[in-house]
Motif scaffolding. Structure first.
Motif, PDB file in Angstrom:
ATOM      1  N   SER A  33      12.697  13.438  -8.465  1.00 23.52           N
ATOM      2  CA  SER A  33      13.211  12.104  -8.733  1.00 23.52           C
ATOM      3  C   SER A  33      14.655  12.198  -9.183  1.00 23.52           C
ATOM      4  CB  SER A  33      12.371  11.425  -9.823  1.00 23.52           C
ATOM      5  OG  SER A  33      12.581  12.066 -11.054  1.00 23.52           O
ATOM      6  N   GLU A  34      15.294  11.028  -9.295  1.00 26.39           N
ATOM      7  CA  GLU A  34      16.687  10.995  -9.725  1.00 26.39           C
ATOM      8  C   GLU A  34      16.819  11.500 -11.164  1.00 26.39           C
ATOM      9  OE1 GLU A  34      18.843  10.452  -7.633  1.00 26.39           O
ATOM     10  OE2 GLU A  34      17.764   9.440  -6.040  1.00 26.39           O
ATOM     11  N   SER A  35      15.763  11.354 -11.966  1.00 23.62           N
ATOM     12  CA  SER A  35      15.851  11.757 -13.364  1.00 23.62           C
ATOM     13  C   SER A  35      15.608  13.239 -13.554  1.00 23.62           C
ATOM     14  CB  SER A  35      14.825  10.959 -14.189  1.00 23.62           C
ATOM     15  OG  SER A  35      13.520  11.193 -13.692  1.00 23.62           O
ATOM     16  N   GLY A  36      15.266  13.953 -12.451  1.00 21.66           N
ATOM     17  CA  GLY A  36      15.124  15.388 -12.530  1.00 21.66           C
ATOM     18  C   GLY A  36      13.715  15.857 -12.800  1.00 21.66           C
ATOM     19  N   ASP A  37      12.732  14.945 -12.929  1.00 18.97           N
ATOM     20  CA  ASP A  37      11.361  15.396 -13.147  1.00 18.97           C
ATOM     21  C   ASP A  37      10.716  15.696 -11.794  1.00 18.97           C
ATOM     22  OD1 ASP A  37      10.537  13.012 -11.999  1.00 18.97           O
ATOM     23  OD2 ASP A  37      10.374  11.985 -13.935  1.00 18.97           O
ATOM     24  N   ASN A  38       9.423  15.942 -11.815  1.00 17.18           N
ATOM     25  CA  ASN A  38       8.735  16.357 -10.598  1.00 17.18           C
ATOM     26  C   ASN A  38       8.043  15.212  -9.881  1.00 17.18           C
ATOM     27  OD1 ASN A  38       9.442  19.091 -10.778  1.00 17.18           O
ATOM     28  ND2 ASN A  38       7.867  19.426 -12.332  1.00 17.18           N
ATOM     29  N   THR A  39       8.412  13.988 -10.173  1.00 18.54           N
ATOM     30  CA  THR A  39       7.805  12.844  -9.515  1.00 18.54           C
ATOM     31  C   THR A  39       8.175  12.824  -8.039  1.00 18.54           C
ATOM     32  OG1 THR A  39       7.946  11.563 -11.561  1.00 18.54           O
ATOM     33  CG2 THR A  39       7.598  10.333  -9.519  1.00 18.54           C
ATOM     34  N   GLN A  40       7.169  12.703  -7.180  1.00 19.32           N
ATOM     35  CA  GLN A  40       7.417  12.607  -5.735  1.00 19.32           C
ATOM     36  C   GLN A  40       7.955  11.222  -5.407  1.00 19.32           C
ATOM     37  OE1 GLN A  40       6.980  14.921  -3.189  1.00 19.32           O
ATOM     38  NE2 GLN A  40       7.932  13.375  -1.900  1.00 19.32           N
ATOM     39  N   GLN A  41       9.099  11.165  -4.752  1.00 18.36           N
ATOM     40  CA  GLN A  41       9.713   9.871  -4.438  1.00 18.36           C
ATOM     41  C   GLN A  41      10.092   9.697  -2.971  1.00 18.36           C
ATOM     42  OE1 GLN A  41      12.476  10.041  -8.227  1.00 18.36           O
ATOM     43  NE2 GLN A  41      12.380   7.931  -7.501  1.00 18.36           N
ATOM     44  N   GLU A  42      10.067  10.773  -2.195  1.00 19.29           N
ATOM     45  CA  GLU A  42      10.467  10.687  -0.791  1.00 19.29           C
ATOM     46  C   GLU A  42       9.210  10.682   0.091  1.00 19.29           C
ATOM     47  OE1 GLU A  42      13.879  10.555  -0.491  1.00 19.29           O
ATOM     48  OE2 GLU A  42      13.846  10.750  -2.672  1.00 19.29           O
ATOM     49  N   TYR A  43       9.081   9.650   0.926  1.00 18.99           N
ATOM     50  CA  TYR A  43       7.873   9.506   1.734  1.00 18.99           C
ATOM     51  C   TYR A  43       8.186   9.004   3.140  1.00 18.99           C
ATOM     52  CZ  TYR A  43       4.926   9.738  -2.507  1.00 18.99           C
ATOM     53  OH  TYR A  43       4.295  10.129  -3.662  1.00 18.99           O
ATOM     54  N   PHE A  44       7.286   9.332   4.059  1.00 18.70           N
ATOM     55  CA  PHE A  44       7.160   8.609   5.310  1.00 18.70           C
ATOM     56  C   PHE A  44       5.976   7.661   5.149  1.00 18.70           C
ATOM     57  CE2 PHE A  44       9.143  12.053   8.210  1.00 18.70           C
ATOM     58  CZ  PHE A  44      10.380  11.440   8.119  1.00 18.70           C
ATOM     59  N   VAL A  45       6.202   6.382   5.398  1.00 18.43           N
ATOM     60  CA  VAL A  45       5.155   5.370   5.298  1.00 18.43           C
ATOM     61  C   VAL A  45       4.839   4.877   6.707  1.00 18.43           C
ATOM     62  CG1 VAL A  45       4.518   3.118   4.344  1.00 18.43           C
ATOM     63  CG2 VAL A  45       5.938   4.693   3.007  1.00 18.43           C
ATOM     64  N   PRO A  46       3.578   4.939   7.135  1.00 17.78           N
ATOM     65  CA  PRO A  46       3.241   4.609   8.512  1.00 17.78           C
ATOM     66  C   PRO A  46       3.246   3.114   8.805  1.00 17.78           C
ATOM     67  CG  PRO A  46       1.246   5.091   7.301  1.00 17.78           C
ATOM     68  CD  PRO A  46       2.393   5.379   6.360  1.00 17.78           C
ATOM     69  N   TRP A  47       3.610   2.793  10.026  1.00 18.84           N
ATOM     70  CA  TRP A  47       3.448   1.424  10.542  1.00 18.84           C
ATOM     71  C   TRP A  47       2.647   1.527  11.838  1.00 18.84           C
ATOM     72  CZ3 TRP A  47       4.626  -3.312   8.556  1.00 18.84           C
ATOM     73  CH2 TRP A  47       4.398  -4.410   9.398  1.00 18.84           C
ATOM     74  N   HIS A  48       1.513   0.841  11.896  1.00 23.05           N
ATOM     75  CA  HIS A  48       0.647   0.879  13.072  1.00 23.05           C
ATOM     76  C   HIS A  48       0.952  -0.324  13.965  1.00 23.05           C
ATOM     77  CE1 HIS A  48      -1.450   3.493  10.221  1.00 23.05           C
ATOM     78  NE2 HIS A  48      -2.037   4.047  11.259  1.00 23.05           N
ATOM     79  N   LEU A  49       1.546  -0.046  15.107  1.00 15.06           N
ATOM     80  CA  LEU A  49       1.887  -1.088  16.071  1.00 15.06           C
ATOM     81  C   LEU A  49       0.767  -1.161  17.115  1.00 15.06           C
ATOM     82  CD1 LEU A  49       4.048  -3.113  17.068  1.00 15.06           C
ATOM     83  CD2 LEU A  49       5.007  -1.249  18.440  1.00 15.06           C
ATOM     84  N   PRO A  50      -0.016  -2.228  17.115  1.00 15.48           N
ATOM     85  CA  PRO A  50      -1.141  -2.322  18.055  1.00 15.48           C
ATOM     86  C   PRO A  50      -0.689  -2.166  19.507  1.00 15.48           C
ATOM     87  CG  PRO A  50      -1.266  -4.061  16.393  1.00 15.48           C
ATOM     88  CD  PRO A  50       0.074  -3.409  16.249  1.00 15.48           C
ATOM     89  N   TYR A  51      -1.552  -1.557  20.315  1.00 17.44           N
ATOM     90  CA  TYR A  51      -1.201  -1.322  21.712  1.00 17.44           C
ATOM     91  C   TYR A  51      -0.776  -2.608  22.412  1.00 17.44           C
ATOM     92  CZ  TYR A  51      -2.960   3.513  21.728  1.00 17.44           C
ATOM     93  OH  TYR A  51      -3.134   4.854  21.506  1.00 17.44           O
ATOM     94  N   HIS A  52      -1.470  -3.704  22.148  1.00 13.91           N
ATOM     95  CA  HIS A  52      -1.128  -4.938  22.861  1.00 13.91           C
ATOM     96  C   HIS A  52       0.246  -5.457  22.453  1.00 13.91           C
ATOM     97  CE1 HIS A  52      -2.759  -6.681  19.101  1.00 13.91           C
ATOM     98  NE2 HIS A  52      -2.020  -7.747  19.382  1.00 13.91           N
ATOM     99  N   ARG A  53       0.719  -5.067  21.264  1.00 16.17           N
ATOM    100  CA  ARG A  53       2.075  -5.414  20.843  1.00 16.17           C
ATOM    101  C   ARG A  53       3.080  -4.433  21.445  1.00 16.17           C
ATOM    102  NH1 ARG A  53       3.577 -10.086  17.801  1.00 16.17           N
ATOM    103  NH2 ARG A  53       1.775 -10.744  16.589  1.00 16.17           N
ATOM    104  N   ALA A  54       2.697  -3.174  21.482  1.00 16.59           N
ATOM    105  CA  ALA A  54       3.601  -2.147  21.987  1.00 16.59           C
ATOM    106  C   ALA A  54       3.884  -2.330  23.470  1.00 16.59           C
ATOM    107  CB  ALA A  54       3.006  -0.768  21.743  1.00 16.59           C
ATOM    108  N   GLU A  55       2.960  -2.931  24.189  1.00 14.41           N
ATOM    109  CA  GLU A  55       3.127  -3.095  25.632  1.00 14.41           C
ATOM    110  C   GLU A  55       4.187  -4.119  25.984  1.00 14.41           C
ATOM    111  OE1 GLU A  55      -1.558  -2.050  26.683  1.00 14.41           O
ATOM    112  OE2 GLU A  55      -0.781  -4.088  26.891  1.00 14.41           O
ATOM    113  N   VAL A  56       4.549  -4.949  24.994  1.00 13.30           N
ATOM    114  CA  VAL A  56       5.552  -5.976  25.252  1.00 13.30           C
ATOM    115  C   VAL A  56       6.905  -5.354  25.564  1.00 13.30           C
ATOM    116  CG1 VAL A  56       6.805  -7.914  24.227  1.00 13.30           C
ATOM    117  CG2 VAL A  56       4.352  -7.658  23.824  1.00 13.30           C
ATOM    118  N   SER A  57       7.176  -4.212  24.981  1.00 13.65           N
ATOM    119  CA  SER A  57       8.462  -3.547  25.160  1.00 13.65           C
ATOM    120  C   SER A  57       8.254  -2.097  25.545  1.00 13.65           C
ATOM    121  CB  SER A  57       9.272  -3.636  23.863  1.00 13.65           C
ATOM    122  OG  SER A  57      10.396  -2.807  23.912  1.00 13.65           O
ATOM    123  N   GLY A  58       9.229  -1.529  26.249  1.00 12.26           N
ATOM    124  CA  GLY A  58       9.144  -0.124  26.622  1.00 12.26           C
ATOM    125  C   GLY A  58       9.614   0.797  25.521  1.00 12.26           C
TER     126      GLY A  58
END
Length: 357
Positions: free
Chosen positions: A269-294
């Motif tokens: 963390s910014e304060s120098g402790d061991n707190t985890q702060q960096e993440y990848f957060v998923p976004w699930h785009l449904p197939y029927h939505r994804a098909e709208v665009s290439g």
């Protein structure tokens, strides 16, 4: 004096409309009946950079690859689906906007689909976002918007009466860029103007969410802007650029340690402790939505997303730096012309209200 201020405001609004008309007749494209204006972030003519701005590091002016790949690309790809889920207004944000004086000019930096633009009908709004796809959605809703970067807003000094940044700063990957974005929000409002900032908190009310996010082992910093330079801070056996972009927790791990094979996180963390702060957060785009665009097919092909047939979705990773308690205040403490007038925790977000002094 009030008449002069009103004249200045009117002149600014007229100028903005003229810029939009110019944009519609030049290289800027026009969805539906409205134009979208793209600003060159490094050479904006709408404000003259100060000496401090000219001497800030290149990492602040240049967008790191992690933001390009896991923020900008993602929101461009998921914009319609994302927008369909973003309609409810946060009561605290609504209360802030409704408290402003009628006639106030409000600048929304990172406006997304524009759900706060026009919330208080007695005020004027100008929104900007880094995603052309989201800005196109705003433009079709008849909002005054443009594509711009939160760390280099294309407005002159002392332009607005208030500015807001709702769930934006946590997508910026270095402390310098997060601080610069706050400085920009302060710069563009008048003396006495208010700034509202909200960010995701590491102290989530629903602790189970953390197990569904992918923790990053090394925090991105200045060195990551230039991919030819090796990282020199927070070394670990796994570097961020080598984490598979598609490595995301889909089945809902019960324990974060399962993802890391029992190894403790080395993100700090910014304060120098061991707190985890960096993440990848998923976004699930449904197939029927994804098909709208290439775009999704291209993203999967290039490794920036993966298909999950069980869920019937294309899964994207979004970069987040979640804020620890007190971190937002520490970033603000170095800004001389801003004073904290309110700070609070709301719905797993840290929030702060500043006043320009």
């Amino acid at each position: 004096m009030k008449v002069k201020e009103d004249d200045n405001l009117r002149a600014d609004l007229v100028f903005f409309c003229m810029v939009r008309r110019f944009a519609s007749t030049t290289r800027f494209f026009q969805p539906a009946s409205r134009s979208i204006f793209f600003f060159n972030m490094s050479t904006s003519d709408m404000n003259t950079p100060s000496h401090e701005e000219c001497t800030c590091s290149s990492s602040v002016k240049s967008t790191p690859e992690i933001e390009k790949n896991f923020v900008h690309r993602v929101y461009d790809a998921i914009a319609p689906h994302f927008s369909s889920t973003r309609f409810a207004k946060w009561p605290k944000v609504a209360a802030f906007l409704n408290s402003l004086t009628p006639g106030s000019v409000i600048l929304d930096a990172g406006c997304g689909n524009g759900k706060y633009l026009g919330l208080n009908p007695d005020c004027f709004y100008i929104g900007c976002d880094i995603s052309p796809s989201l800005i196109e959605i705003c433009a079709k809703r008849d909002h005054e918007v443009l594509v711009a970067d939160a760390v280099n807003l294309p407005y002159r000094d002392n332009f607005g009466d208030a500015s807001i940044s709702i769930a934006v700063l946590h997508h910026l990957s270095t402390e310098m860029r997060r601080r610069k974005a706050i400085e920009e929000l302060v710069r563009v409002v008048k003396k006495g103007g208010l700034v509202l900032i909200t960010v995701w908190a590491v102290e989530q009310e629903d602790k189970s969410l953390l197990a569904k996010w992918t923790p990053l082992f090394t925090k991105y910093d200045d060195e990551w802007v230039d991919q030819s330079i090796s990282p020199t801070r927070n070394q670990s056996n796994i570097n961020l650029e080598r984490i598979p972009e598609t490595e995301v927790v889909l089945q809902g791990l019960e324990d974060e340690n399962q993802l890391m094979n029992g190894e403790p996180s080395s993100g700090i963390s910014e304060s120098g402790d061991n707190t985890q702060q960096e993440y990848f957060v998923p976004w699930h785009l449904p197939y029927h939505r994804a098909e709208v665009s290439g775009a999704s097919a291209v993203a999967v092909e290039n490794g920036f997303a993966k298909k999950d047939d069980k869920k019937g979705a294309v899964v994207y990773n979004r970069y987040y730096h979640v804020f620890a308690e007190g971190e937002l205040q520490r970033l603000v403490s170095g800004i001389n012309n801003a004073a904290v007038v309110d700070q609070f925790y709301d719905k797993s977000n840290w929030c702060i209200v500043l006043k320009k002094t």
